[in-house]
Design a protein around this motif. Structure first.
Motif, PDB file in Angstrom:
ATOM      1  N   TYR A  85       0.842  -1.196   0.000  1.00 17.10           N
ATOM      2  CA  TYR A  85       0.000   0.000   0.000  1.00 17.10           C
ATOM      3  C   TYR A  85       0.878   1.246   0.000  1.00 17.10           C
ATOM      4  N   ILE A  86       0.516   2.228  -0.796  1.00 19.19           N
ATOM      5  CA  ILE A  86       1.111   3.565  -0.699  1.00 19.19           C
ATOM      6  C   ILE A  86       0.047   4.422  -0.032  1.00 19.19           C
ATOM      7  N   GLN A  87       0.410   5.028   1.097  1.00 20.86           N
ATOM      8  CA  GLN A  87      -0.535   5.830   1.861  1.00 20.86           C
ATOM      9  C   GLN A  87      -0.026   7.257   1.978  1.00 20.86           C
ATOM     10  N   LYS A  88      -0.953   8.211   2.125  1.00 19.32           N
ATOM     11  CA  LYS A  88      -0.564   9.616   2.244  1.00 19.32           C
ATOM     12  C   LYS A  88      -1.399  10.324   3.299  1.00 19.32           C
ATOM     13  N   LYS A  89      -0.836  11.415   3.801  1.00 23.81           N
ATOM     14  CA  LYS A  89      -1.553  12.366   4.657  1.00 23.81           C
ATOM     15  C   LYS A  89      -1.419  13.714   3.977  1.00 23.81           C
ATOM     16  N   SER A  90      -2.517  14.412   3.827  1.00 20.17           N
ATOM     17  CA  SER A  90      -2.472  15.736   3.206  1.00 20.17           C
ATOM     18  C   SER A  90      -1.842  16.729   4.163  1.00 20.17           C
ATOM     19  N   LYS A  91      -0.766  17.342   3.726  1.00 17.14           N
ATOM     20  CA  LYS A  91      -0.019  18.327   4.514  1.00 17.14           C
ATOM     21  C   LYS A  91       0.395  17.755   5.882  1.00 17.14           C
ATOM     22  N   GLY A  92       0.536  16.432   5.974  1.00 16.02           N
ATOM     23  CA  GLY A  92       0.969  15.786   7.199  1.00 16.02           C
ATOM     24  C   GLY A  92      -0.078  15.731   8.297  1.00 16.02           C
ATOM     25  N   LYS A  93      -1.324  16.052   7.981  1.00 20.70           N
ATOM     26  CA  LYS A  93      -2.390  16.080   8.989  1.00 20.70           C
ATOM     27  C   LYS A  93      -3.482  15.085   8.639  1.00 20.70           C
ATOM     28  N   GLY A  94      -4.250  14.688   9.654  1.00 20.03           N
ATOM     29  CA  GLY A  94      -5.357  13.768   9.433  1.00 20.03           C
ATOM     30  C   GLY A  94      -4.909  12.325   9.516  1.00 20.03           C
ATOM     31  N   SER A  95      -5.741  11.440   8.980  1.00 19.49           N
ATOM     32  CA  SER A  95      -5.418  10.016   9.019  1.00 19.49           C
ATOM     33  C   SER A  95      -4.809   9.577   7.687  1.00 19.49           C
ATOM     34  N   TRP A  96      -4.198   8.399   7.698  1.00 19.17           N
ATOM     35  CA  TRP A  96      -3.578   7.871   6.493  1.00 19.17           C
ATOM     36  C   TRP A  96      -4.653   7.430   5.505  1.00 19.17           C
ATOM     37  N   LYS A  97      -4.443   7.773   4.249  1.00 24.53           N
ATOM     38  CA  LYS A  97      -5.357   7.405   3.171  1.00 24.53           C
ATOM     39  C   LYS A  97      -4.572   6.583   2.148  1.00 24.53           C
ATOM     40  N   THR A  98      -5.071   5.410   1.819  1.00 24.09           N
ATOM     41  CA  THR A  98      -4.409   4.567   0.819  1.00 24.09           C
ATOM     42  C   THR A  98      -4.697   5.127  -0.567  1.00 24.09           C
ATOM     43  N   ILE A  99      -3.620   5.421  -1.312  1.00 25.39           N
ATOM     44  CA  ILE A  99      -3.783   5.987  -2.648  1.00 25.39           C
ATOM     45  C   ILE A  99      -3.459   4.983  -3.755  1.00 25.39           C
ATOM     46  N   LYS A 100      -2.775   3.887  -3.392  1.00 26.61           N
ATOM     47  CA  LYS A 100      -2.494   2.855  -4.387  1.00 26.61           C
ATOM     48  C   LYS A 100      -2.262   1.537  -3.662  1.00 26.61           C
ATOM     49  N   THR A 101      -2.806   0.465  -4.212  1.00 30.56           N
ATOM     50  CA  THR A 101      -2.636  -0.879  -3.668  1.00 30.56           C
ATOM     51  C   THR A 101      -2.249  -1.811  -4.803  1.00 30.56           C
ATOM     52  N   PHE A 102      -1.291  -2.692  -4.559  1.00 28.59           N
ATOM     53  CA  PHE A 102      -0.955  -3.704  -5.551  1.00 28.59           C
ATOM     54  C   PHE A 102      -0.347  -4.910  -4.855  1.00 28.59           C
ATOM     55  N   ASP A 103      -0.246  -6.012  -5.573  1.00 30.79           N
ATOM     56  CA  ASP A 103       0.369  -7.226  -5.051  1.00 30.79           C
ATOM     57  C   ASP A 103       1.836  -7.237  -5.443  1.00 30.79           C
ATOM     58  N   ALA A 104       2.704  -7.410  -4.445  1.00 33.10           N
ATOM     59  CA  ALA A 104       4.144  -7.495  -4.690  1.00 33.10           C
ATOM     60  C   ALA A 104       4.581  -8.953  -4.568  1.00 33.10           C
ATOM     61  N   LYS A 105       5.505  -9.359  -5.403  1.00 30.77           N
ATOM     62  CA  LYS A 105       6.004 -10.732  -5.390  1.00 30.77           C
ATOM     63  C   LYS A 105       6.846 -10.965  -4.132  1.00 30.77           C
ATOM     64  N   LYS A 106       6.640 -12.130  -3.500  1.00 30.49           N
ATOM     65  CA  LYS A 106       7.462 -12.463  -2.336  1.00 30.49           C
ATOM     66  C   LYS A 106       8.883 -12.818  -2.753  1.00 30.49           C
ATOM     67  N   ASN A 107       9.040 -13.282  -3.967  1.00 31.27           N
ATOM     68  CA  ASN A 107      10.356 -13.615  -4.503  1.00 31.27           C
ATOM     69  C   ASN A 107      10.470 -12.981  -5.877  1.00 31.27           C
ATOM     70  N   GLY A 108      11.158 -11.855  -5.942  1.00 29.21           N
ATOM     71  CA  GLY A 108      11.311 -11.168  -7.216  1.00 29.21           C
ATOM     72  C   GLY A 108      11.152  -9.673  -7.056  1.00 29.21           C
ATOM     73  N   THR A 109      11.090  -8.995  -8.175  1.00 32.08           N
ATOM     74  CA  THR A 109      10.997  -7.540  -8.202  1.00 32.08           C
ATOM     75  C   THR A 109       9.655  -7.128  -8.790  1.00 32.08           C
ATOM     76  N   THR A 110       9.017  -6.184  -8.117  1.00 36.33           N
ATOM     77  CA  THR A 110       7.763  -5.612  -8.585  1.00 36.33           C
ATOM     78  C   THR A 110       7.966  -4.120  -8.788  1.00 36.33           C
ATOM     79  N   ARG A 111       7.657  -3.629  -9.959  1.00 37.19           N
ATOM     80  CA  ARG A 111       7.812  -2.199 -10.261  1.00 37.19           C
ATOM     81  C   ARG A 111       6.484  -1.488 -10.056  1.00 37.19           C
ATOM     82  N   PHE A 112       6.560  -0.221  -9.632  1.00 40.50           N
ATOM     83  CA  PHE A 112       5.343   0.547  -9.399  1.00 40.50           C
ATOM     84  C   PHE A 112       5.617   2.034  -9.521  1.00 40.50           C
ATOM     85  N   SER A 113       4.557   2.814  -9.567  1.00 42.94           N
ATOM     86  CA  SER A 113       4.631   4.274  -9.505  1.00 42.94           C
ATOM     87  C   SER A 113       3.458   4.726  -8.657  1.00 42.94           C
ATOM     88  N   SER A 114       3.473   5.981  -8.274  1.00 38.17           N
ATOM     89  CA  SER A 114       2.383   6.472  -7.424  1.00 38.17           C
ATOM     90  C   SER A 114       1.550   7.494  -8.181  1.00 38.17           C
TER      91      SER A 114
END
Length: 147
Positions: A85-114
């Protein structure tokens, strides 16, 4: 015949000189339009882990940024994937909001962007092992890119 070889050599030398000047910045634009800095985070987890909080504070002209050329390299005795999960807080305030979710390989490389983040937003990564609870070692690398 010899004059043609000398003339070709001069043209090649001139082309090399012009390209060399461009690479050192003499012929490049004065205003920097975008920049990036590589970041890395590594560790291991069995159940889940939340990374430390990261923030990018650029000057007022920069309105937003995103994470590019990002990848997570993982190794584990377990098989399959885990949630990333990539999570963010707007201006560092409030609660964490998930902005992107994906499955990462347990063995290997997974590429991503936000998705785009606003200047001053904070972000973190959350990795959750939903399958077998065998330890997963990870190494995340990314570059915040502002424009």
């Amino acid at each position: 015949m010899k004059v043609k070889k000398v003339f070709k050599s001069l043209i090649i030398a001139f082309a090399l000189l012009v390209s060399a000047v461009g690479t050192v910045g003499i012929a490049s634009p004065q205003k920097a339009e975008a920049f990036s800095i590589w970041k890395h985070k590594s560790g291991s987890f069995s159940n889940y882990v939340e990374t430390k909080t990261y923030s990018e504070d650029y000057n007022k002209k920069i309105k937003r940024y995103h994470l590019i050329e990002a990848s997570v390299k993982s190794t584990s005795k377990g098989k399959g994937t885990y949630k990333f999960y990539i999570q963010k807080k707007s201006k560092g305030k409030g609660s964490w909001k998930t902005i992107k979710t994906f499955d990462a390989k347990k063995n290997g490389t997974t590429r991503f962007s936000s998705p785009w983040l606003n200047n001053g937003d904070t972000y973190r990564f959350k990795l959750v092992n939903k399958g077998s609870k065998k330890t997963v070692k990870y190494n995340i690398s990314w570059a915040p890119f502002a424009s």
